[in-house]
Structure formats: C-alpha cells, structure tokens
Design a protein around this motif. Sequence first.
Motif, PDB file in Angstrom:
ATOM      1  N   ASN A   1      26.096  41.857 -15.506  1.00 35.87           N
ATOM      2  CA  ASN A   1      25.249  42.383 -16.407  1.00 35.87           C
ATOM      3  C   ASN A   1      24.274  41.665 -17.436  1.00 35.87           C
ATOM      4  O   ASN A   1      23.897  41.705 -18.343  1.00 35.87           O
ATOM      5  CB  ASN A   1      26.061  43.303 -17.678  1.00 35.87           C
ATOM      6  CG  ASN A   1      26.340  44.674 -16.993  1.00 35.87           C
ATOM      7  OD1 ASN A   1      25.531  45.358 -16.217  1.00 35.87           O
ATOM      8  ND2 ASN A   1      27.525  44.990 -17.395  1.00 35.87           N
ATOM      9  N   THR A   2      24.137  40.221 -17.006  1.00 37.45           N
ATOM     10  CA  THR A   2      23.223  39.310 -17.548  1.00 37.45           C
ATOM     11  C   THR A   2      22.016  39.444 -16.886  1.00 37.45           C
ATOM     12  O   THR A   2      21.719  40.002 -16.215  1.00 37.45           O
ATOM     13  CB  THR A   2      23.742  37.643 -17.216  1.00 37.45           C
ATOM     14  OG1 THR A   2      24.005  37.497 -15.776  1.00 37.45           O
ATOM     15  CG2 THR A   2      25.276  37.486 -17.787  1.00 37.45           C
ATOM     16  N   LYS A   3      21.151  38.916 -17.896  1.00 33.93           N
ATOM     17  CA  LYS A   3      19.625  39.086 -17.670  1.00 33.93           C
ATOM     18  C   LYS A   3      19.258  37.946 -16.665  1.00 33.93           C
ATOM     19  O   LYS A   3      19.663  37.037 -16.484  1.00 33.93           O
ATOM     20  CB  LYS A   3      18.858  38.986 -18.946  1.00 33.93           C
ATOM     21  CG  LYS A   3      19.119  40.151 -19.913  1.00 33.93           C
ATOM     22  CD  LYS A   3      18.277  40.045 -21.196  1.00 33.93           C
ATOM     23  CE  LYS A   3      18.452  41.125 -22.175  1.00 33.93           C
ATOM     24  NZ  LYS A   3      17.731  41.132 -23.140  1.00 33.93           N
TER      25      LYS A   3
ATOM     26  N   THR B   1      14.500  40.741 -15.288  1.00 34.72           N
ATOM     27  CA  THR B   1      14.803  41.764 -16.460  1.00 34.72           C
ATOM     28  C   THR B   1      14.062  41.190 -17.554  1.00 34.72           C
ATOM     29  O   THR B   1      13.439  42.295 -18.298  1.00 34.72           O
ATOM     30  CB  THR B   1      16.252  41.261 -17.056  1.00 34.72           C
ATOM     31  OG1 THR B   1      17.167  41.308 -15.806  1.00 34.72           O
ATOM     32  CG2 THR B   1      16.760  42.039 -18.205  1.00 34.72           C
TER      33      THR B   1
ATOM     34  N   THR C   1      19.562  43.842 -13.862  1.00 34.70           N
ATOM     35  CA  THR C   1      20.325  42.825 -14.262  1.00 34.70           C
ATOM     36  C   THR C   1      21.164  42.329 -13.090  1.00 34.70           C
ATOM     37  O   THR C   1      21.207  42.792 -12.251  1.00 34.70           O
ATOM     38  CB  THR C   1      21.120  43.344 -15.424  1.00 34.70           C
ATOM     39  OG1 THR C   1      21.997  44.378 -14.870  1.00 34.70           O
ATOM     40  CG2 THR C   1      20.500  43.936 -16.659  1.00 34.70           C
TER      41      THR C   1
END
Length: 142
Positions: free
Chosen positions: A69-71, A75, A65
């Motif tokens: 924490n974003t895709k 991911t 990620t």
Amino acid sequence: MRLLGIDLGTKTMGLAITDSIQMLASGLENFEYANNDLNICVNKINSLLSRYQNDVEKIILGYPTNVNNTKNERTLLVEQFYELLKRIVPTNIKIVLQDERYTTLKATGMMKFDVGLKSSQIKKIKDKMSAVVILQEYMEMI
C-alpha cells in the motif's frame, strides 16, 4: 447512467465504459500520449464526456500502489491526473479512485489463457482491458 473506467499508464491510457444499467463493462480504446502530457489525457476524457452527453455518473480511475500500500511513481502520476480531472469534470460526476493492483495481470491472463490471444495482440489492447477489469471490480464492490 454509465461508469467510465480509466487505467492511466506512463505512455498510454486505457478506457472502458459500462452500459447504461451498469451490468457490463466494455473496452473503448487504448489512448497513447507523449511526454507525460496529462493535459492530452484530460482533453480525451472531456471529449468522451461530451460524446456520452450527461450519461456518465462516475469516473473510476485506477489507483496503483505497491503490494504493501505504499505509493510509487505511477501513484503520483495518477494523483496528479486526478487533480487535473477534478478541475474539468462537472460536479455532478464523481471521480472514484479504485485499487488497480493486479488488474493488468488479470486482463493479460484472461486474454492469453481464456481467449488465446498472442502477446503481440495482447499488447495492443491490454490497457483498455485493464480498464474493463477496474470497472468490473468496482461494480462488484457496490
């Protein structure tokens, strides 16, 4: 029982495995695949599970990620691979997604500064060494 570690990239897949008492992780191989054909990777995992005959307890799959924490594109690729794995892996083997942020950087740093390998040597083994780092970080958590 062993843990199998996977670092899935867009063209290569790094593989590592622990010893049977889960103390040490060792790199198995860098596996190259073409055209984003994840079925080739699934077949490779199936082959490894057969090779280690009922001695793999969990598959630890690196989950990339962004820092926040974003895709990202990788991911989504790993999530697609995860779904394919769930279809072929026996139900007694758990598949765990493990945060893999900075594992390639850590593996590369170790090989460059601790071992003294050249960039050309690192490129050939960085994926399997990243899989080793993924396994080591997982083992430290449990």
